[in-house]
Structures are given as C-alpha cells and as structure tokens.
Design an enzyme around this catalytic site. Structure first.
Site, short mmCIF file in Angstrom:
data_model
loop_
_atom_site.label_atom_id
_atom_site.label_comp_id
_atom_site.label_asym_id
_atom_site.label_seq_id
_atom_site.Cartn_x
_atom_site.Cartn_y
_atom_site.Cartn_z
N ASP A 27 0.93 -1.13 0.02
CA ASP A 27 -0.03 0.15 0.21
C ASP A 27 0.90 1.04 0.11
O ASP A 27 2.11 0.99 0.32
CB ASP A 27 -0.81 0.09 1.47
CG ASP A 27 -1.81 1.28 1.34
OD1 ASP A 27 -2.37 1.49 0.67
OD2 ASP A 27 -1.44 1.71 2.32
N ASP A 29 -0.32 5.24 0.70
CA ASP A 29 -0.38 6.24 2.13
C ASP A 29 -0.40 5.62 3.10
O ASP A 29 -1.29 4.45 3.37
CB ASP A 29 -1.75 6.85 1.64
CG ASP A 29 -1.80 7.99 0.42
OD1 ASP A 29 -0.94 8.68 0.78
OD2 ASP A 29 -2.47 8.16 -0.36
MG LIG Z 1 -2.97 3.06 3.66
#
Ligand SMILES: [Mg+2]
Length: 314
Positions: A27, A29
């Site tokens: 992932d 962010d």
């Molecule tokens: Mg995230």
C-alpha cells in the site's frame, strides 16, 4: 494465532520470512509516505526488495491519480516504479470495463484520473468536475444520456445533490454497470479534521440507487484476480504490506497472501489486541501475520539477509 511482532523473530525466522515470497504488494499512503513525506528508510526497503529479485507492486485504493501520475509521485519521492507495477483504482475501473467488452459511455462521479484511464482504453465518459445546482430547474427535468451504460463512483470533491440525482437515475436501469473504486470510509485524521473517503460517497449512491456497487479496490478480489491473470502472481509466495486492517490486511487474508501490518497509518497495536479477543469472524481476518512499527524498520533485517544471499562477485 498470528500477529507476530517482527522484531521478536530470530535470524532463522527472518531468513525464512524473506525467502517465503517473490512478490511484494505494498500500500502507499500510510506505508511508504504520508502526502509528500516519505517514511524514513522506505525507499531503501523497496530498492533492497528489488535488488533481492522480488517483484514489487504499488497497490493503492486512491482513485485521484492515474498510473502515470503515481509513477511521477514515486519518482519524486525516489521509489522505483513504472506504469506496470502500479495498481490504482482509476486504472482498475478501466480494466474492469475493458474486460467486459464495454463500449458505451461512463457517468463518472470522481476525478480526472478516472477519465484519463478510461480515455486510454477508448471508453468515453462524462461527469467529471463541478455540477452546479441550476435555480428554478427541477431535478425531474434531468434528461438521461442514452449512451451511458456504467456509473463509476470514486473520490470527488465536487460531490453534490445533482450528481446523486444523475447517478441514481442512470442506475435505475439494471443493465447499467455500477462500479465503486473503493470503500475506505475516511482518510487518516490530521488535526482532528475528518476527511470523508470514497467509501462514504459509494455508500451514499448505493443508498439512493438501491443497488450495490462492484468494488475495484482492496479488500475485494478483483485486484487479486488481475494479479494472478495478468502478472502470474502466486498468492502463496506473495507478501501484502499495509497500514489498514479492513482493506490491506483483509485483502491479504482473503487471498492467501502473507500479511505485514505497519503501524504508521490507520491501524494500531491496540486494534490487534481487540481483534484477537473479538468473537466476530470478520474481525479475526483483520489480524496480520506480522506487524512492525514502520516499513523502514525492515531495513537492517533486509541488509543482513542481502549480505547472506547475494555473494559479491570478485
Ligand atoms: Mg494506507
């Protein structure tokens, strides 16, 4: 029960861990960066994975950037990336419609990135940008574009009532496809300000359309199907790294990936304790195999592993 603190592993366990996968799904962010600030040592961790011959995919539910824009962001923050190792929901939505052989128009509640990805696969679209309320024109006067055969809902700062009227009206026809980019309810809170995420918008349209959307992003399995089909990824030899239990970790659990939770984003250590005690079966699926404070904390372990596995040429 899993949820092993990575730092408690001994040398043999660490080697076994790094040998147990060929593909890393990460992932972005909350794991690699927050906004434009990269996490400490995150770039080195990714480049070491690549040196070790691991395939790395950046997997994000963010629908506001096209793959090209993600590559640009990665380059700015010193992460190696090409369009081929970005899996973002604007692109996934376009791939999904392309797979269906879709040849009509899409009504978009969402960003220019979705429009861009659709244009790239030759699908026409409408709806991006502000949609103002016209005084004295009743909503009943809205005329549907007969060409529209799908509605995509992604993150849209211009989300408003006229857009709801249009989306729900199109979706009243059961033949019109209904796609939601992702279901993240909120962005990580900063300064106590709550920023509603795409999930809130998707739920809103689902409610007025009285239909469920097909979701592209994590934790739904379309991403995993695409990885298997297009990139030949073996779930058993795949590691998912994420900061969010109900997207990143749940995708990993459901798809049979190994999971590593980092504590720099949404989910925290006290949540793991709560899920371990929970009697709810879905909450059990939030429990990661491993957790570590930050992705950068993997660096010393990776460096040591690299020294053992890559013999310098003399
Ligand atoms: Mg995230």
């Amino acid at each position: 029960m899993a949820a092993i603190n990575f730092k408690t592993l001994n040398d043999d366990d660490v080697n076994e861990f790094f040998n147990s996968f060929d593909t890393v799904l990460t992932d972005c962010d909350g794991v690699l960066w927050i906004d434009m600030r990269p996490m400490k040592n995150a770039t080195q961790v990714i480049s070491t994975f690549l040196e070790l011959g691991k395939r790395v995919f950046y997997v994000t539910n963010n629908s506001t950037k096209s793959r090209e824009e993600f590559v640009e962001k990665c380059k700015t923050l010193n992460f190696e990336a090409t369009k081929d190792n970005i899996l973002c929901t604007a692109n996934l939505s376009a791939c999904y419609l392309q797979d269906l052989g879709f040849n009509k128009k899409v009504y978009i509640i969402g960003s220019k990135a979705i429009a861009k990805e659709l244009t790239e696969v030759g699908i026409s679209h409408t709806g991006v940008g502000p949609d103002s309320i016209i005084e004295n024109v009743p909503y009943r006067a809205f005329k549907k574009d007969p060409e529209v055969g799908a509605v995509i809902v992604g993150f849209d700062e211009h989300f408003n009532y006229p857009k709801m009227v249009k989306a729900a009206s199109y979706l009243n026809d059961p033949n019109v496809h209904f796609i939601g980019t992702n279901t993240d309810e909120r962005f990580p809170a900063a300064n106590n300000v709550i920023i509603p995420g795409t999930g809130s918008l998707v739920r809103c349209i689902e409610s007025c359309a009285e239909r469920k959307a097909v979701i592209m992003g994590k934790p739904e399995s379309y991403i995993a199907d695409l990885l298997k089909k297009k990139y030949n990824v073996n779930p058993k030899r795949t590691l998912m790294i994420g900061d969010r239990h109900n997207t990143d970790i749940l995708l990993g659990t459901r798809c049979g990936f190994k999971t590593l939770l980092v504590l720099t984003g949404v989910s925290k250590l006290h949540h793991i304790t709560k899920w371990k005690r929970s009697k709810c079966p879905e909450e059990k699926e939030y429990i990661p195999d491993y957790y570590i404070n930050t992705i950068g904390d993997l660096l010393p372990y990776l460096e040591k592993f690299k020294c053992k596995t890559i013999t310098p040429s003399t």
